[in-house]
Write a protein that holds these residues in place. Structure first.
Motif, PDB file in Angstrom:
ATOM      1  N   ARG A 107      -1.470  -6.462  -6.006  1.00 17.40           N
ATOM      2  CA  ARG A 107      -2.118  -5.972  -7.226  1.00 17.40           C
ATOM      3  C   ARG A 107      -3.364  -5.151  -6.880  1.00 17.40           C
ATOM      4  O   ARG A 107      -4.428  -5.680  -6.613  1.00 17.40           O
ATOM      5  CB  ARG A 107      -2.493  -7.163  -8.095  1.00 17.40           C
ATOM      6  N   GLY A 108      -3.195  -3.846  -6.871  1.00 22.02           N
ATOM      7  CA  GLY A 108      -4.314  -2.954  -6.622  1.00 22.02           C
ATOM      8  C   GLY A 108      -4.686  -2.740  -5.176  1.00 22.02           C
ATOM      9  O   GLY A 108      -5.680  -2.096  -4.887  1.00 22.02           O
ATOM     10  N   VAL A 109      -3.908  -3.255  -4.231  1.00 22.78           N
ATOM     11  CA  VAL A 109      -4.165  -3.024  -2.814  1.00 22.78           C
ATOM     12  C   VAL A 109      -3.141  -2.009  -2.318  1.00 22.78           C
ATOM     13  O   VAL A 109      -1.942  -2.196  -2.481  1.00 22.78           O
ATOM     14  CB  VAL A 109      -4.092  -4.323  -1.983  1.00 22.78           C
ATOM     15  N   LEU A 151      -8.371   0.016  -1.681  1.00 25.16           N
ATOM     16  CA  LEU A 151      -8.145  -0.407  -3.059  1.00 25.16           C
ATOM     17  C   LEU A 151      -7.487   0.735  -3.814  1.00 25.16           C
ATOM     18  O   LEU A 151      -7.823   1.900  -3.603  1.00 25.16           O
ATOM     19  CB  LEU A 151      -9.459  -0.771  -3.743  1.00 25.16           C
ATOM     20  N   ARG A 167      -5.589   0.492  -9.642  1.00 25.93           N
ATOM     21  CA  ARG A 167      -5.232  -0.642 -10.500  1.00 25.93           C
ATOM     22  C   ARG A 167      -5.899  -1.962 -10.104  1.00 25.93           C
ATOM     23  O   ARG A 167      -5.619  -2.992 -10.696  1.00 25.93           O
ATOM     24  CB  ARG A 167      -3.717  -0.849 -10.465  1.00 25.93           C
ATOM     25  N   HIS A 168      -6.754  -1.942  -9.077  1.00 27.56           N
ATOM     26  CA  HIS A 168      -7.366  -3.201  -8.650  1.00 27.56           C
ATOM     27  C   HIS A 168      -8.313  -3.705  -9.737  1.00 27.56           C
ATOM     28  O   HIS A 168      -9.134  -2.955 -10.260  1.00 27.56           O
ATOM     29  CB  HIS A 168      -8.118  -3.039  -7.333  1.00 27.56           C
ATOM     30  N   VAL A 209      -9.073  -9.568  -0.559  1.00 24.61           N
ATOM     31  CA  VAL A 209      -8.153  -8.477  -0.253  1.00 24.61           C
ATOM     32  C   VAL A 209      -7.477  -8.789   1.078  1.00 24.61           C
ATOM     33  O   VAL A 209      -8.147  -8.993   2.089  1.00 24.61           O
ATOM     34  CB  VAL A 209      -8.885  -7.126  -0.174  1.00 24.61           C
ATOM     35  N   HIS A 265     -12.703 -11.557  -5.421  1.00 22.17           N
ATOM     36  CA  HIS A 265     -11.333 -11.130  -5.157  1.00 22.17           C
ATOM     37  C   HIS A 265     -11.168 -11.010  -3.654  1.00 22.17           C
ATOM     38  O   HIS A 265     -11.977 -10.359  -2.992  1.00 22.17           O
ATOM     39  CB  HIS A 265     -11.040  -9.771  -5.804  1.00 22.17           C
ATOM     40  N   GLU A 288       1.823   0.350  -2.860  1.00 23.55           N
ATOM     41  CA  GLU A 288       0.974  -0.661  -3.466  1.00 23.55           C
ATOM     42  C   GLU A 288       1.595  -1.991  -3.076  1.00 23.55           C
ATOM     43  O   GLU A 288       2.673  -2.341  -3.541  1.00 23.55           O
ATOM     44  CB  GLU A 288       0.902  -0.503  -4.977  1.00 23.55           C
TER      45      GLU A 288
END
Length: 164
Positions: free
Chosen positions: A26-28, A42, A45-46, A95, A93, A23
């Motif tokens: 955050r979430g990636v 993803l 947690r994304h 990424v 968001h 990870e």
């Protein structure tokens, strides 16, 4: 800050269990194959997961390349934006690639997954990571958080955590 984590294979059908899973933001999530190919997706947690209504990739990412060494492939850095997730509530968001290397593929069909309701089963991009980037990713990896300890992990002889 990079965190290694376990991802149930049911949630990631496009990769085999021989991938190392990190990870990176955050979430990636970046899944690294033994040959250095990285699948960016993803993670569970994304913050946008379950709320995405549209995925748009930057037009600059559409580069044609060819040959064994992928001459002409776009060189990306870990913080290079790959796509923008537009959510139901109006938030966006961005990424990032998560790892430096040559961008080999973006999944333009990922928008179809939005209609099905799950981006967790889809990849966003494939990056052939540079050896330096892989070394940095592996060197900075962290143990899973306490809530990830329920998943089965084994430590290899170097003390690194790996998937079953």
């Amino acid at each position: 800050l990079v965190q290694i984590m376990e991802v149930p294979m049911a949630a990631a059908p496009f990769v085999s269990s021989s991938y190392e899973v990190y990870e990176v933001a955050r979430g990636v999530v970046v899944r690294v194959a033994p040959n250095g190919m990285c699948v960016v997706s993803l993670g569970s947690r994304h913050p946008a997961l379950g709320r995405v209504r549209c995925v748009s990739f930057d037009s600059a990412l559409h580069v044609n390349f060819s040959g064994k060494k992928k001459k002409g492939a776009l060189q990306v850095e870990a913080m290079t934006p790959l796509c923008r997730l537009e959510c139901d509530d109006g938030t966006d968001h961005v990424v990032a690639a998560g790892v430096a290397g040559k961008l080999l593929e973006i999944n333009e069909d990922v928008d179809l997954a939005v209609g099905r309701g799950s981006l967790l089963d889809e990849y966003l991009a494939v990056v052939h990571a540079s050896p330096k980037a892989l070394k940095g990713l592996r060197r900075t990896k962290k143990r899973p958080r306490q809530d990830d300890e329920d998943h089965h992990c084994e430590e290899d002889q170097g003390g690194n955590r790996a998937q079953d």
